[in-house]
Scaffold this motif. Structure first.
Motif, short mmCIF file in Angstrom:
data_model
loop_
_atom_site.label_atom_id
_atom_site.label_comp_id
_atom_site.label_asym_id
_atom_site.label_seq_id
_atom_site.Cartn_x
_atom_site.Cartn_y
_atom_site.Cartn_z
N SER A 33 0.81 -1.22 0.00
CA SER A 33 0.00 0.00 0.00
C SER A 33 0.84 1.28 0.00
CB SER A 33 -0.96 0.01 1.20
OG SER A 33 -0.22 -0.05 2.40
N ASN A 80 3.54 1.69 -1.83
CA ASN A 80 4.24 1.79 -3.10
C ASN A 80 3.20 1.81 -4.23
OD1 ASN A 80 5.72 1.49 -5.43
ND2 ASN A 80 6.95 -0.22 -4.68
N PRO A 81 2.83 3.00 -4.73
CA PRO A 81 1.76 3.08 -5.73
C PRO A 81 2.03 2.25 -6.99
CG PRO A 81 2.34 5.26 -4.93
CD PRO A 81 3.33 4.31 -4.35
N ASN A 82 3.30 2.04 -7.35
CA ASN A 82 3.61 1.26 -8.55
C ASN A 82 3.38 -0.23 -8.36
OD1 ASN A 82 4.35 3.49 -10.11
ND2 ASN A 82 6.39 3.50 -9.18
N LEU A 140 1.14 -1.43 -5.81
CA LEU A 140 -0.11 -1.59 -5.07
C LEU A 140 -1.02 -2.58 -5.78
CD1 LEU A 140 -2.03 -0.35 -2.80
CD2 LEU A 140 -2.91 1.06 -4.63
N MET A 196 -7.60 -3.38 -7.18
CA MET A 196 -6.42 -2.57 -7.46
C MET A 196 -5.39 -3.49 -8.11
SD MET A 196 -6.56 -0.78 -3.78
CE MET A 196 -7.48 -2.17 -3.14
N ARG A 251 -1.53 -3.88 -10.10
CA ARG A 251 -0.21 -3.26 -10.26
C ARG A 251 -0.22 -2.41 -11.52
NH1 ARG A 251 0.47 -7.65 -7.42
NH2 ARG A 251 2.05 -7.74 -5.82
N GLY A 277 -1.14 0.86 -11.35
CA GLY A 277 -2.00 2.01 -11.12
C GLY A 277 -3.42 1.91 -11.64
N SER A 292 -4.12 5.37 -13.36
CA SER A 292 -3.40 6.59 -12.97
C SER A 292 -2.15 6.83 -13.82
CB SER A 292 -3.02 6.54 -11.49
OG SER A 292 -2.13 5.46 -11.24
N ARG A 293 -1.49 5.77 -14.24
CA ARG A 293 -0.28 5.96 -15.07
C ARG A 293 -0.61 6.52 -16.44
NH1 ARG A 293 3.51 0.71 -14.50
NH2 ARG A 293 4.25 1.12 -12.41
#
Length: 177
Positions: free
Chosen positions: A6, A8-10, A12, A54, A56, A58, A81-82
């Motif tokens: 949680s 590490n957004p990349n 997650l 969710m 990996r 984003g 998100s990316r």
């Protein structure tokens, strides 16, 4: 549910499920909001169900269903998100909006809306989106309105917008580019 990495957004990833009932939040609402805001906002008793996935990279994909006062609200959304991609739809069936906003005169909303796009900055040529909304019926000021629609597109720095209603006392069509 379970969420991994949680912080590490990349990396997650996870799944969270939501099932439950909201019964009475007045004490919490009144503790966090000033009196004027608390008077204008309400969270009525409701049943909630939904889930969020969710992945990996984003990508977040979620659904939420809420039922209250004989009405229902459904939300489905996907966000990358990316890539700055998003796709969301919401539908309301006899949704008692006035139960949430007691000072508003709008209630019993039956409507659908969808937005799909890429990019967040409307001034960048790469940003593109399409949005459509239809109000099948809504009560306002003691009257029921129906057949209200709107659409918008944005592409290459150019936007087109259309709003229309064919109700007595609220008969209009607006087009803008």
């Amino acid at each position: 549910g379970l969420v991994e990495k949680s912080m590490n957004p990349n990396a997650l990833a996870g799944h969270v499920g939501l099932r439950g009932r909201i019964v009475n939040v007045d004490r919490i609402k009144n503790a966090f909001l000033d009196p004027a805001t608390a008077k204008s906002l309400n969270i009525p008793p409701m049943a909630l169900a939904g889930d969020v996935d969710m992945r990996r990279g984003g990508v977040i994909d979620g659904r939420l269903n809420a039922r209250t006062g004989g009405g229902a609200l459904k939300l489905q959304a996907l966000w990358n998100s990316r890539r700055e991609d998003y796709d969301a739809s919401i539908s309301a069936s006899a949704f008692p909006l006035q139960a949430f906003m007691p000072l508003a005169e709008v209630s019993d909303v039956t409507a659908e809306a969808r937005i799909k796009g890429h990019g967040y900055d409307p001034f960048k040529a790469a940003t593109a989106l399409t949005a459509d909304a239809t109000v099948s019926s809504a009560r306002y000021g003691g009257y029921t309105y129906s057949g209200i629609s709107g659409s918008a597109t944005l592409s290459g720095g150019m936007a087109d917008v259309r709003l229309a209603s064919d109700n007595r006392g609220l008969d209009f069509e607006i087009k803008a580019s």
